[in-house]
Design a protein around this motif. Structure first.
Motif, mmCIF file in Angstrom:
data_model
loop_
_atom_site.group_PDB
_atom_site.id
_atom_site.type_symbol
_atom_site.label_atom_id
_atom_site.label_comp_id
_atom_site.label_asym_id
_atom_site.label_seq_id
_atom_site.Cartn_x
_atom_site.Cartn_y
_atom_site.Cartn_z
ATOM 1 N N ARG A 12 1.977 2.567 -7.953
ATOM 2 C CA ARG A 12 3.264 2.039 -8.401
ATOM 3 C C ARG A 12 3.947 1.249 -7.291
ATOM 4 O O ARG A 12 3.672 1.426 -6.116
ATOM 5 N N VAL A 13 4.874 0.400 -7.722
ATOM 6 C CA VAL A 13 5.725 -0.329 -6.796
ATOM 7 C C VAL A 13 7.116 0.284 -6.858
ATOM 8 O O VAL A 13 7.722 0.355 -7.927
ATOM 9 N N ILE A 25 15.157 -7.304 -13.247
ATOM 10 C CA ILE A 25 14.525 -8.615 -13.131
ATOM 11 C C ILE A 25 13.293 -8.537 -12.229
ATOM 12 O O ILE A 25 12.214 -9.040 -12.567
ATOM 13 N N VAL A 26 13.463 -7.898 -11.078
ATOM 14 C CA VAL A 26 12.348 -7.759 -10.138
ATOM 15 C C VAL A 26 11.214 -6.961 -10.764
ATOM 16 O O VAL A 26 10.043 -7.354 -10.697
ATOM 17 N N SER A 27 11.538 -5.846 -11.399
ATOM 18 C CA SER A 27 10.517 -4.977 -11.994
ATOM 19 C C SER A 27 9.759 -5.682 -13.101
ATOM 20 O O SER A 27 8.520 -5.613 -13.175
ATOM 21 N N ARG A 28 10.484 -6.377 -13.970
ATOM 22 C CA ARG A 28 9.820 -7.085 -15.067
ATOM 23 C C ARG A 28 8.916 -8.188 -14.550
ATOM 24 O O ARG A 28 7.844 -8.448 -15.106
ATOM 25 N N HIS A 29 9.341 -8.865 -13.486
ATOM 26 C CA HIS A 29 8.526 -9.934 -12.920
ATOM 27 C C HIS A 29 7.235 -9.362 -12.338
ATOM 28 O O HIS A 29 6.154 -9.919 -12.546
ATOM 29 N N PHE A 36 0.601 -3.603 -11.910
ATOM 30 C CA PHE A 36 1.366 -2.499 -11.351
ATOM 31 C C PHE A 36 2.531 -2.132 -12.256
ATOM 32 O O PHE A 36 3.129 -2.984 -12.915
ATOM 33 N N SER A 37 2.869 -0.868 -12.267
ATOM 34 C CA SER A 37 4.119 -0.439 -12.883
ATOM 35 C C SER A 37 5.126 -0.195 -11.751
ATOM 36 O O SER A 37 4.757 -0.138 -10.580
ATOM 37 N N THR A 38 6.379 -0.066 -12.112
ATOM 38 C CA THR A 38 7.422 0.076 -11.097
ATOM 39 C C THR A 38 8.244 1.336 -11.321
ATOM 40 O O THR A 38 8.318 1.860 -12.434
ATOM 41 N N VAL A 39 8.853 1.777 -10.238
ATOM 42 C CA VAL A 39 9.826 2.851 -10.310
ATOM 43 C C VAL A 39 11.029 2.377 -9.511
ATOM 44 O O VAL A 39 10.881 1.791 -8.436
ATOM 45 N N TRP A 40 12.240 2.607 -10.057
ATOM 46 C CA TRP A 40 13.452 2.049 -9.471
ATOM 47 C C TRP A 40 14.331 3.129 -8.866
ATOM 48 O O TRP A 40 14.516 4.202 -9.439
ATOM 49 N N GLU A 57 1.675 8.275 -5.451
ATOM 50 C CA GLU A 57 1.544 7.234 -6.470
ATOM 51 C C GLU A 57 2.091 5.885 -6.017
ATOM 52 O O GLU A 57 1.764 4.852 -6.589
ATOM 53 N N ILE A 58 2.933 5.895 -5.003
ATOM 54 C CA ILE A 58 3.590 4.659 -4.571
ATOM 55 C C ILE A 58 2.706 3.917 -3.584
ATOM 56 O O ILE A 58 2.339 4.453 -2.538
ATOM 57 N N PHE A 59 2.386 2.682 -3.935
ATOM 58 C CA PHE A 59 1.529 1.867 -3.087
ATOM 59 C C PHE A 59 2.327 0.988 -2.129
ATOM 60 O O PHE A 59 1.987 0.837 -0.962
ATOM 61 N N VAL A 60 3.416 0.405 -2.628
ATOM 62 C CA VAL A 60 4.199 -0.526 -1.841
ATOM 63 C C VAL A 60 5.654 -0.445 -2.286
ATOM 64 O O VAL A 60 5.940 -0.033 -3.421
ATOM 65 N N ALA A 61 6.568 -0.832 -1.407
ATOM 66 C CA ALA A 61 7.986 -0.830 -1.748
ATOM 67 C C ALA A 61 8.562 -2.234 -1.597
ATOM 68 O O ALA A 61 8.227 -2.954 -0.657
ATOM 69 N N VAL A 62 9.410 -2.604 -2.559
ATOM 70 C CA VAL A 62 10.195 -3.828 -2.468
ATOM 71 C C VAL A 62 11.630 -3.375 -2.249
ATOM 72 O O VAL A 62 12.233 -2.743 -3.119
ATOM 73 N N VAL A 63 12.176 -3.669 -1.067
ATOM 74 C CA VAL A 63 13.406 -3.022 -0.624
ATOM 75 C C VAL A 63 14.504 -4.037 -0.343
ATOM 76 O O VAL A 63 14.310 -4.987 0.429
ATOM 77 N N ASP A 64 15.663 -3.816 -0.961
ATOM 78 C CA ASP A 64 16.853 -4.598 -0.620
ATOM 79 C C ASP A 64 17.304 -4.160 0.768
ATOM 80 O O ASP A 64 17.469 -2.965 1.028
ATOM 81 N N LEU A 65 17.510 -5.117 1.660
ATOM 82 C CA LEU A 65 17.839 -4.783 3.040
ATOM 83 C C LEU A 65 19.180 -4.073 3.167
ATOM 84 O O LEU A 65 19.332 -3.169 3.996
#
Length: 271
Positions: A12-13, A25-29, A36-40, A57-65
């Motif tokens: 997951r992301v 928006i980020v998750s749908r994109h 990949f599926s996402t978790v918020w 389960e988490i492979f990578v993170a997209v993180v707001d600074l």
């Protein structure tokens, strides 16, 4: 409370973003352009709970600074402390921000500007996923130089081996034929980078094993000789972490593309 999508693939992301709209928006994109599926998570504490519960389960993170409860990048520190490759989204950018992110060894950072940025995020995620299955050899007689390149490759999720000279690298390739990337310096004892390129190309084509030459000497002549002897690319020292990761990842993308073209050709020919 953190929300997740209904699908549950093995990897997951994690999207850490305080705005529910932007997170959606980020998750749908990501889900629309990848498998990949996402978790918020919308806050630092939610992110901490998700990571503790779902780390495997988490492979990578997209993180707001900058989050309301983590204004100085604490969410990035959290994901990095758990060994999660992290791609940082930032609305502001200057040298201090860049230096701070590079010191944290983030995989990448992108500016929040448009949907085009999200394409870059998905590309970075996909490359990080592919890289975890790839093995690279760093060839340099300087331990400090090897450690630097090794770190940069590991940030991009490569498995990394080390060799002190070209002959040792050839022996390593014989022992590990699955290696798909060699990053080599030029000037080394026993066998230099030029000789190594020449020897490697007797066995491995460019679409099977990529070579990236690096050196602090020689200028354009050095670049030309590395390329003529079979290197896929060349980097002059000193280089930035961003330039290194971009060039290496672009090289591997080209290798993947050529492989796909060859596979398509074989299918068309009924092989």
């Amino acid at each position: 409370m953190a929300l997740e999508n209904e699908t549950s693939p093995a990897m997951r992301v994690l999207v850490i973003e305080d705005s529910a709209v932007q997170a959606k928006i980020v998750s749908r994109h990501i889900e629309g352009l990848s498998n990949f599926s996402t978790v918020w998570a919308g806050t630092l504490e939610e992110a901490r709970s998700v990571v503790e519960e779902m780390r495997e389960e988490i492979f990578v993170a997209v993180v707001d600074l900058n989050l309301p409860d983590a204004p100085d990048g604490e969410a990035v520190d959290l994901t990095m402390s758990y060994g999660i490759p992290s791609i940082v989204l930032t609305a502001t950018f200057h040298d201090d921000v860049r230096d701070s992110l590079l010191e944290r060894n983030v995989a990448d950072y992108v500016l929040k500007e448009s949907m085009v940025v999200l394409d870059s995020v998905v590309n970075a995620i996909s490359r990080l996923f592919k890289n975890q299955f790839l093995k690279a050899v760093v060839v340099d007689d300087s331990r400090a130089a090897r450690n630097l390149v090794r770190t940069l490759l590991e940030i991009q999720n490569f498995q990394v081996l080390e060799a002190e000279n070209g002959q040792e690298a050839l022996d390593m390739l014989a022992e590990h034929p699955e290696v798909t990337l060699v990053v080599t310096d030029w000037e080394m004892p026993v066998m230099d980078g030029f000789q190594l390129c020449s020897e490697v190309r007797k066995t491995y084509k460019k679409d099977r094993l990529a070579i990236v030459g690096i050196s602090g000497a020689g200028g354009s002549a050095m670049t030309a000789k590395f390329l003529k002897l079979g290197a896929n690319d060349f980097l002059a020292k000193p280089f930035s972490a961003e330039e290194f990761s971009w060039r290496v990842n672009q090289t591997m993308e080209m290798v993947d593309l050529v492989k796909e073209l060859h596979e398509c050709k074989r299918e068309l020919n009924g092989e």
